[in-house]
Design a protein around this motif. Structure first.
Motif, short mmCIF file in Angstrom:
data_model
loop_
_atom_site.label_atom_id
_atom_site.label_comp_id
_atom_site.label_asym_id
_atom_site.label_seq_id
_atom_site.Cartn_x
_atom_site.Cartn_y
_atom_site.Cartn_z
N LYS A 147 0.99 -1.30 -0.16
CA LYS A 147 -0.15 -0.04 -0.01
C LYS A 147 0.87 1.19 0.01
O LYS A 147 1.91 1.24 0.77
CB LYS A 147 -1.16 -0.05 1.12
N SER A 153 -8.68 -0.10 -8.08
CA SER A 153 -7.44 -0.44 -8.94
C SER A 153 -6.71 0.53 -9.50
O SER A 153 -5.86 0.60 -10.53
CB SER A 153 -7.92 -1.61 -10.34
N LEU A 187 -5.17 5.01 -8.53
CA LEU A 187 -4.52 6.03 -7.59
C LEU A 187 -4.79 7.21 -8.08
O LEU A 187 -4.14 7.64 -9.13
CB LEU A 187 -3.07 5.64 -7.22
N GLN A 236 4.70 1.34 -8.18
CA GLN A 236 3.60 1.14 -7.64
C GLN A 236 2.35 1.54 -8.35
O GLN A 236 1.33 1.03 -8.43
CB GLN A 236 3.62 1.84 -6.28
N GLY A 237 2.75 2.38 -9.43
CA GLY A 237 1.46 2.78 -10.32
C GLY A 237 2.01 2.85 -11.72
O GLY A 237 3.33 3.10 -12.16
N LYS A 241 -2.99 1.03 -10.34
CA LYS A 241 -2.43 0.32 -9.22
C LYS A 241 -1.80 -0.88 -9.75
O LYS A 241 -2.48 -1.87 -9.64
CB LYS A 241 -3.44 0.19 -8.11
N ARG A 257 -2.60 -4.52 -7.98
CA ARG A 257 -3.98 -5.38 -8.21
C ARG A 257 -3.85 -6.18 -9.48
O ARG A 257 -4.62 -7.00 -9.79
CB ARG A 257 -4.89 -4.05 -8.39
#
Length: 255
Positions: free
Chosen positions: A146, A194, A196, A216-217, A234, A237
């Motif tokens: 996270k 899913s 950000l 992370q993204g 994201k 996921r």
């Protein structure tokens, strides 16, 4: 279907706010990257309907680049595309650069071009990249990772240096700070679990959001009027889909 949830869950929204400064000639709130300090960065080029297109991406294995599905537009079909790795100045023929054709474009099967759900795509390269200090894959997150408020992350790309401004030749980067906020709710943005939603500059679509050296993204899209927040896919996921897809195509090549 993995990564596709159409019910808003605003409690899971993360907003990243720019540490804003406006140095002349630099990406908004950022600066030019140290040459080849982001060895995972990929520059994508292809022609669509007679127009030269470009996008960002990032190397996750010697033969696979991760990017955004919307880079191909409405028709997510095979198009001639080249990936440039090891670049800093994309207008120069640097010795570190490796230009590799894309063998296969693999958008997520549940990608929705209207709402940008599951805006993620794998690019299988024609050959493996030659790994060296200027070309290296980046780590992917764990499934339970996270991005917590207060975390400082980084976005890099060859995107505009100012709103409606010119595109730079050299790689630019900007730091972003994660904060809790209801910006997306006020902007009628939906958190699908899913994505950000973030506030960011005009970076290349498909590039990575990097936190602690982990992707992370993926830079996805902003509001249709071009204003913040910017939405990032994201990556955590979609780990199962990424791993299974790369494995299945690797098996096909060895059959």
């Amino acid at each position: 279907r993995q990564g596709l949830t159409k019910f808003p869950r605003l409690s899971s929204i993360l907003v990243i706010l720019l540490e804003v400064t406006f140095p002349s000639g630099e990406i908004i709130g950022g600066h030019e990257s140290k040459p080849h300090s982001r060895p995972y960065m990929a520059y994508l080029q292809f022609v669509a309907q007679g127009v030269q297109k470009k996008c960002g991406g990032f190397l996750i294995r010697e033969d696979f680049v991760l990017t955004a599905a919307h880079c191909l537009g409405r028709q997510v079909t095979q198009r001639p595309m080249n990936v440039t790795l090891g670049a800093h100045n994309i207008e120069n023929q640097e010795k570190t650069q490796q230009v590799i054709p894309v063998k296969r474009t693999i958008p997520h099967p549940d990608y929705d071009n209207q709402y940008y759900y599951n805006d993620i795509m794998l690019l299988q390269l024609e050959k493996k990249a030659n790994l060296n200090p200027a070309v290296q894959p980046i780590k992917l997150p764990r499934s339970k990772d996270k991005v917590k408020p207060g975390k400082v992350c980084l976005v890099a790309g060859w995107g505009r240096v100012a709103p409606n401004g010119k595109y730079p030749n050299t790689l630019q980067e900007v730091k972003l700070k994660v904060q809790k906020h209801q910006v997306c709710e006020r902007s009628n943005q939906e958190d699908t679990g899913s994505v950000l939603p973030l506030l960011s500059s005009q970076g290349d679509s498909g590039g990575p959001l990097v936190c602690n050296h982990v992707a992370q993204g993926i830079v996805s899209c902003g509001k249709k009027n071009g204003k913040p927040p910017r939405v990032y896919t994201k990556v955590s996921r979609f780990l199962q889909w990424i791993k299974e897809t790369m494995k299945s195509h690797q098996v096909q090549e060895t059959d």
